[in-house]
Design a protein around this motif. Sequence first.
Motif, PDB file in Angstrom:
ATOM      1  N   GLN A  13       0.820  -1.198   0.000  1.00  0.00           N
ATOM      2  CA  GLN A  13       0.000   0.000   0.000  1.00  0.00           C
ATOM      3  C   GLN A  13       0.860   1.256   0.000  1.00  0.00           C
ATOM      4  O   GLN A  13       2.025   1.232   0.389  1.00  0.00           O
ATOM      5  N   VAL A  14       0.257   2.342  -0.474  1.00  0.00           N
ATOM      6  CA  VAL A  14       0.926   3.635  -0.444  1.00  0.00           C
ATOM      7  C   VAL A  14       1.462   3.909   0.957  1.00  0.00           C
ATOM      8  O   VAL A  14       0.765   3.707   1.949  1.00  0.00           O
ATOM      9  N   SER A  84       8.275   4.642   1.979  1.00  0.00           N
ATOM     10  CA  SER A  84       7.308   5.674   1.617  1.00  0.00           C
ATOM     11  C   SER A  84       6.855   5.532   0.174  1.00  0.00           C
ATOM     12  O   SER A  84       6.852   6.484  -0.609  1.00  0.00           O
ATOM     13  N   LYS A  86       4.981   5.218  -3.305  1.00  0.00           N
ATOM     14  CA  LYS A  86       3.932   5.978  -3.958  1.00  0.00           C
ATOM     15  C   LYS A  86       3.344   5.168  -5.101  1.00  0.00           C
ATOM     16  O   LYS A  86       3.964   4.217  -5.592  1.00  0.00           O
ATOM     17  N   LEU A  87       2.158   5.570  -5.549  1.00  0.00           N
ATOM     18  CA  LEU A  87       1.520   4.881  -6.659  1.00  0.00           C
ATOM     19  C   LEU A  87       2.431   4.846  -7.882  1.00  0.00           C
ATOM     20  O   LEU A  87       2.486   3.838  -8.593  1.00  0.00           O
ATOM     21  N   THR A  90       4.962   2.009  -8.925  1.00  0.00           N
ATOM     22  CA  THR A  90       4.536   0.755  -9.529  1.00  0.00           C
ATOM     23  C   THR A  90       5.277   0.528 -10.846  1.00  0.00           C
ATOM     24  O   THR A  90       5.241   1.366 -11.748  1.00  0.00           O
ATOM     25  N   VAL A 123       2.081  -0.824  -6.183  1.00  0.00           N
ATOM     26  CA  VAL A 123       1.703   0.024  -5.055  1.00  0.00           C
ATOM     27  C   VAL A 123       0.257   0.456  -5.255  1.00  0.00           C
ATOM     28  O   VAL A 123      -0.100   0.994  -6.308  1.00  0.00           O
ATOM     29  N   SER A 124      -0.561   0.230  -4.265  1.00  0.00           N
ATOM     30  CA  SER A 124      -1.979   0.543  -4.369  1.00  0.00           C
ATOM     31  C   SER A 124      -2.423   1.413  -3.206  1.00  0.00           C
ATOM     32  O   SER A 124      -1.811   1.437  -2.137  1.00  0.00           O
ATOM     33  N   SER A 125      -3.522   2.135  -3.419  1.00  0.00           N
ATOM     34  CA  SER A 125      -4.078   2.999  -2.387  1.00  0.00           C
ATOM     35  C   SER A 125      -5.153   2.277  -1.605  1.00  0.00           C
ATOM     36  O   SER A 125      -5.641   1.215  -2.003  1.00  0.00           O
TER      37      SER A 125
END
Length: 125
Positions: A13-14, A84, A86-87, A90, A123-125
């Motif tokens: 995750q983010v 840390s 971020k999207l 990815t 990376v997902s939110s």
Amino acid sequence: QVQLVESGGGSVQVGGSLTLWCVISGIRGSVRALAWYRQAPGLERELVARINNDGSTNYADSVKGRFTISRDNGQNTLFLQMNSLKLQDTAVYYCKADVRIIVNVEGASVDKDYWGKGTLVTVSS
């Protein structure tokens, strides 16, 4: 033969963290630099981080302060610690070795790049 095998990819995750590693074997020559590259769908492959023979490092502006490249020469392993996330991180991450090979008795040399097959980081939110 030369082999570079990346591991450690996965989904996170983010804001999370992930560590990648690359096991290198079969190189005949001197390693000048090791690096991580990444490629997202539809985009060109880009340099993420590089560690040089003298231990100095270079980072893409987009990952400075978040990613750390390191190596374990005794185990022939390259690492990328990613924090840390971020999207936009990815991508498929690739390990690369820049190797200098002496090709004759006069000392002429050539530089060759060797690549791994990549490991996917999502990376997902």
